[in-house]
Design a protein around this motif. Structure first.
Motif, mmCIF file in Angstrom:
data_model
loop_
_atom_site.group_PDB
_atom_site.id
_atom_site.type_symbol
_atom_site.label_atom_id
_atom_site.label_comp_id
_atom_site.label_asym_id
_atom_site.label_seq_id
_atom_site.Cartn_x
_atom_site.Cartn_y
_atom_site.Cartn_z
ATOM 1 N N ARG A 111 44.332 47.204 55.369
ATOM 2 C CA ARG A 111 43.172 48.075 55.564
ATOM 3 C C ARG A 111 42.583 48.509 54.219
ATOM 4 N NH1 ARG A 111 46.500 50.372 59.587
ATOM 5 N NH2 ARG A 111 47.007 52.094 58.153
ATOM 6 N N HIS A 112 43.517 48.760 53.273
ATOM 7 C CA HIS A 112 43.051 49.192 51.949
ATOM 8 C C HIS A 112 42.264 48.084 51.258
ATOM 9 C CE1 HIS A 112 43.467 49.810 47.556
ATOM 10 N NE2 HIS A 112 43.276 51.099 47.881
ATOM 11 N N ASP A 113 42.753 46.834 51.401
ATOM 12 C CA ASP A 113 42.098 45.708 50.721
ATOM 13 C C ASP A 113 40.903 45.163 51.494
ATOM 14 O OD1 ASP A 113 43.997 45.950 48.763
ATOM 15 O OD2 ASP A 113 45.306 44.379 49.597
ATOM 16 N N PHE A 114 40.837 45.534 52.802
ATOM 17 C CA PHE A 114 39.791 44.949 53.643
ATOM 18 C C PHE A 114 38.396 45.257 53.094
ATOM 19 C CE2 PHE A 114 37.035 44.857 57.397
ATOM 20 C CZ PHE A 114 37.309 43.578 57.856
ATOM 21 N N ARG A 115 38.209 46.494 52.611
ATOM 22 C CA ARG A 115 36.905 46.898 52.074
ATOM 23 C C ARG A 115 36.527 46.032 50.878
ATOM 24 N NH1 ARG A 115 35.822 50.703 48.162
ATOM 25 N NH2 ARG A 115 38.001 51.394 48.250
ATOM 26 N N HIS A 116 37.526 45.745 50.007
ATOM 27 C CA HIS A 116 37.240 44.920 48.838
ATOM 28 C C HIS A 116 36.890 43.482 49.245
ATOM 29 C CE1 HIS A 116 38.546 48.135 46.220
ATOM 30 N NE2 HIS A 116 39.708 48.202 46.868
ATOM 31 N N HIS A 117 37.608 42.974 50.282
ATOM 32 C CA HIS A 117 37.309 41.620 50.759
ATOM 33 C C HIS A 117 35.873 41.542 51.291
ATOM 34 C CE1 HIS A 117 41.330 40.215 50.099
ATOM 35 N NE2 HIS A 117 41.886 41.046 50.974
ATOM 36 N N MET A 118 35.507 42.549 52.083
ATOM 37 C CA MET A 118 34.160 42.543 52.643
ATOM 38 C C MET A 118 33.100 42.640 51.540
ATOM 39 S SD MET A 118 34.508 42.074 55.868
ATOM 40 C CE MET A 118 35.862 40.992 55.344
ATOM 41 N N GLN A 119 33.397 43.430 50.499
ATOM 42 C CA GLN A 119 32.455 43.548 49.396
ATOM 43 C C GLN A 119 32.280 42.204 48.683
ATOM 44 O OE1 GLN A 119 34.101 46.704 47.012
ATOM 45 N NE2 GLN A 119 33.109 48.329 48.220
ATOM 46 N N ASN A 120 33.390 41.483 48.478
ATOM 47 C CA ASN A 120 33.304 40.174 47.825
ATOM 48 C C ASN A 120 32.508 39.179 48.659
ATOM 49 O OD1 ASN A 120 34.782 41.000 45.604
ATOM 50 N ND2 ASN A 120 36.743 40.375 46.509
ATOM 51 N N ILE A 121 32.768 39.187 49.992
ATOM 52 C CA ILE A 121 32.033 38.277 50.880
ATOM 53 C C ILE A 121 30.550 38.626 50.875
ATOM 54 C CG2 ILE A 121 31.753 37.575 53.285
ATOM 55 C CD1 ILE A 121 34.787 37.996 53.627
ATOM 56 N N ASN A 122 30.264 39.928 50.932
ATOM 57 C CA ASN A 122 28.865 40.374 50.923
ATOM 58 C C ASN A 122 28.160 39.943 49.634
ATOM 59 O OD1 ASN A 122 26.573 41.924 51.904
ATOM 60 N ND2 ASN A 122 27.100 43.427 50.299
ATOM 61 N N LEU A 123 28.881 40.064 48.514
ATOM 62 C CA LEU A 123 28.292 39.671 47.235
ATOM 63 C C LEU A 123 28.015 38.172 47.188
ATOM 64 C CD1 LEU A 123 27.438 40.509 44.373
ATOM 65 C CD2 LEU A 123 29.822 40.139 43.652
#
Length: 423
Positions: A249-261
């Motif tokens: 859950r903690h890393d999920f936000r970072h993963h989504m940010q990378n995909i969005n970028l």
């Protein structure tokens, strides 16, 4: 001669019924019935020969017949029952005591109530009385004593040999009473001593079965301990999964940010590759589902992870449905002990072989097969590992509840256990 044969057959039938009540059947019903039938033939022939050779000297003919019959009976009981030798020894000596007691009682009753009967009439009357005494004794054993005997651990050899010695001392006493019971002029003289000895023996049996219940309590405590260990293992797994989920859950936000970028930069292929790697990482960290049954799946997953940590390869195949007649605690008793023994066996022999577990359900039968490398000095007697530890005793208790059977076999350094349960 015809009367002797008929009486011998009746007595043999009573013996066989008692053996069937005491025996933990090791062979098929057909083979067991065949062996008992051969014993009945031997019983009849030996009894007739004893009375023919010794004639009318009953005080010597009956003990001679009894000794010649009880020894083969003991050997037959040892061969057909899957219990340990120490338990079978106690059961057989105890049965011999009851045979002598019922024999004496039948003589006292028939001599007192039917003093004018002929010798043949007395033999028939005594056999009928003795059979009538067997009926409530067998029913009481099946109802009250047999469940405790079947659950009692056989590895407590010192305890079983101690109670067997006590029973053997009483057998000497009751054998003497049986010899004297054939002499009518001595019956009244020894009735009081006989009754006192019988009451003391029953009191001793009460204490003995209290000891057996205590042994069963120890096995139950061991099983409870196994369940606690299993639950503690599940708690550890749950905590690890919770920490993993928290990290995800903690890393999920970072993963989504990378995909969005990546998508904003129109790098679609890179974004798809990143998503695939993320999905693979989730699959690698998830728990393996072996079967729909929650408890069975949890036990298999627990020991699967434990084996991997020990560097032991384990393959598992299971199809246990979500609902089954086998209780969760019994699954814990069987599977936890089997898999723990398998892992310990691999560790003890230093083998890098494979543990294979196969659990199948077919036509109301649950079949569990587990094989693993083992140490070379492993001993298997009567399809069971010797000596039996508390873990195997727990397995036997659980298997017995479902009218099942268990068999160990050793081939080329691989021990395989097969369990069949009716569910």
């Amino acid at each position: 001669m015809d009367h002797l044969a008929v009486i011998s057959i009746l007595i043999a039938a009573a013996h066989i019924v008692c053996f069937a009540a005491m025996t933990e059947r090791k062979y098929t019903v057909g083979k067991t019935v065949l062996l008992y039938g051969l014993y009945a033939v031997f019983f009849t022939v030996w009894a007739v020969l004893a009375f023919v050779m010794l004639g009318s000297d009953l005080p010597y003919a009956i003990p001679f017949s009894f000794v010649g019959i009880i020894l083969p009976a003991f050997l037959l009981f040892l061969y057909t029952s899957s219990d340990t030798f120490s338990k079978k020894l106690f059961l057989m000596i105890t049965y011999s005591n009851f045979f002598c007691i019922f024999f004496c009682i039948s003589v006292l009753i028939c001599d007192g109530l039917f003093p004018d009967l002929s010798d043949i009439g007395q033999m028939y009357a005594r056999n009928i009385v003795r059979t009538l005494l067997y009926v409530p004794a067998i029913l009481m054993y099946l109802r009250f004593a047999r469940p405790h005997m079947r659950r009692a651990p056989g590895d407590k050899k010192r305890t079983w040999y101690s109670v067997s010695l006590v029973s053997a001392l009483f057998l000497i006493v009751f054998s003497i009473f049986a010899f004297f019971a054939m002499r009518a002029d001595r019956v009244a003289k020894y009735i009081l001593l006989f009754v006192m000895a019988m009451m003391i023996y029953y009191a001793v049996l009460w204490v003995v079965f209290g000891t057996i219940r205590y042994l069963n309590g120890e096995v139950k405590l061991e099983l409870i301990s196994k369940n606690v260990q299993y639950l503690q293992g599940q708690l550890v797994i749950a905590r690890e999964n919770a920490l993993t989920a928290k990290a995800v859950r903690h890393d999920f936000r970072h993963h989504m940010q990378n995909i969005n970028l990546l998508l904003k930069r129109e790098k679609t292929q890179d974004a798809m590759h990143y998503i695939e790697e993320f999905i693979n990482s989730l699959d690698a960290g998830s728990q393996i589902d072996f079967c729909p049954h929650v408890t069975v799946n949890a036990i298999l997953a627990n020991f699967y992870n434990k084996a991997k940590k020990e560097g032991i390869f384990i393959s598992v195949t299971a199809d246990t449905p979500e609902n089954t007649a086998v209780a969760d605690m019994d699954f814990v008793a069987i599977l936890s002990n089997l898999l723990e023994n398998a892992i310990n066996g691999c560790a003890e022999c230093g083998a890098h072989g494979e543990i294979k577990v196969n659990i199948r359900t077919n036509k109301g039968k649950l079949v569990i097969v587990c094989s693993n490398p083992c140490k070379p000095d492993l001993v298997i007697e009567d399809d069971i590992i010797k000596p039996k530890g508390t873990g195997i005793e727990s397995i036997l208790m659980a298997v017995d509840k479902y009218d099942g059977n268990i068999r160990y076999r050793l081939e080329r350094g691989i021990v395989t256990v097969s369990i069949v349960l009716t569910c």
